[in-house]
Scaffold this active site. Structure first.
Site, PDB file in Angstrom:
ATOM      1  N   ASN A  77     -41.794 -21.331 -89.745  1.00 17.17           N
ATOM      2  CA  ASN A  77     -41.994 -21.633 -88.331  1.00 17.17           C
ATOM      3  C   ASN A  77     -41.168 -20.765 -87.398  1.00 17.17           C
ATOM      4  OD1 ASN A  77     -42.691 -23.498 -85.945  1.00 17.17           O
ATOM      5  ND2 ASN A  77     -40.458 -23.629 -86.051  1.00 17.17           N
TER       6      ASN A  77
ATOM      7  N   THR B 181     -43.402 -26.277 -75.354  1.00 22.44           N
ATOM      8  CA  THR B 181     -42.108 -25.909 -75.944  1.00 22.44           C
ATOM      9  C   THR B 181     -41.417 -24.905 -75.022  1.00 22.44           C
ATOM     10  OG1 THR B 181     -42.999 -24.021 -77.191  1.00 22.44           O
ATOM     11  CG2 THR B 181     -43.045 -26.178 -78.275  1.00 22.44           C
TER      12      THR B 181
ATOM     13  N   TYR C 105     -45.336  -8.861 -80.133  1.00 21.81           N
ATOM     14  CA  TYR C 105     -45.656 -10.246 -80.481  1.00 21.81           C
ATOM     15  C   TYR C 105     -47.089 -10.348 -80.988  1.00 21.81           C
ATOM     16  CZ  TYR C 105     -45.996 -15.328 -80.039  1.00 21.81           C
ATOM     17  OH  TYR C 105     -46.180 -16.664 -80.293  1.00 21.81           O
TER      18      TYR C 105
END
Length: 259
Positions: free
Chosen positions: A95, A194, A159
């Protein structure tokens, strides 16, 4: 019998990286709630130690292992500690990851490129391969990718590339390890509530763009529920796939103005 139904992962051992907060912490709580013993890995010592104590109070074994996921020696030490303390492993959840500050491709420093791919791709590859040694003939690896694996975003070249590669890593490992009983699957969260995703959500709202067709943000608990299913026996015939959990974002990827 009743306990087996309520806690279907009882007796299984899981390692969750990036477990100090957000999706990682939610996954750890979910797996522990289903009976799995948990190793929590992250750099934030206080957070994972507090979570380990919380999970231990539920009746499972929980071990906090402070780990800098960017350091190869630290990754080796983590796997060694899991083997020493737990004696084996059935579940690995890769994760941990980083969403770097936005930068056009030509302005991105080489060091920043290496740092992003190192944490988002190389560390999961290494941990999966070492975890497999602890799994014997049976286990599950879950890789946390992103919907960013499937469409380009201005300013996020490293990313995007790291997450697209994570999807392919999932497929290759699944193919190579299928006959040994090790499943490898992925999840691809869209916009989830988040700290990591908060800047993207803020940018999206600032420009008046819909978050996704469902027009709401996801929760870390929803991602944790999906992971719990993927590591369960109910998903025993599933491998090599990365499952989007995105409120339908991929249905319209590329259609919004400015993307």
């Amino acid at each position: 019998m009743g306990d087996d139904i309520a806690r279907p992962l009882r007796g299984r051992r899981a390692l969750v990286t990036g477990a100090s907060r957000g999706i990682g912490a939610a996954i750890a709580r979910k797996l522990a709630g289903q009976g799995a013993d948990i190793v929590l890995a992250a750099r934030t010592v206080g957070s994972i130690e507090a979570l380990a104590e919380e999970l231990g109070d539920t009746g499972v074994r929980a071990l906090a292992v402070p780990t800098d996921m960017t350091q190869r020696d630290a990754l080796r030490a983590l796997i060694d500690r899991v083997g020493e303390e737990f004696g084996g492993l059935e579940i690995l959840v890769n994760n941990a990851g980083v969403l770097p500050p936005a930068s056009r491709a030509e302005n991105l420093a080489w060091e920043a490129w290496d740092a992003t791919l190192g944490l988002n791709l190389s560390a999961p590859w290494f941990l999966a391969c070492r975890a497999k040694e602890l799994m014997g003939r049976g286990g599950v690896v879950v890789n946390n990718a992103s919907t960013a694996a499937y469409f380009p975003s201005r300013g996020l070249v490293a990313y995007n590339v790291s997450k697209a590669a994570m999807v392919m890593l999932t497929r290759v490992l699944a193919l190579e390890w299928a006959r040994e009983g090790v499943r490898v699957v992925g999840v691809a969260p869209g916009k989830v509530d988040t700290e990591l995703v908060a800047p993207i959500v803020a940018w999206t709202e600032k420009h008046g763009m819909p978050l996704n067709p469902m027009r709401r943000i996801g929760t870390d608990g929803e991602v944790a529920d999906l992971v719990a299913f993927l590591v369960s026996d109910q998903a025993g015939y599933l491998t090599g796939v990365t499952v989007p959990i995105d409120g339908g974002e991929l249905l319209t990827a590329g259609s919004e103005p400015g993307r």
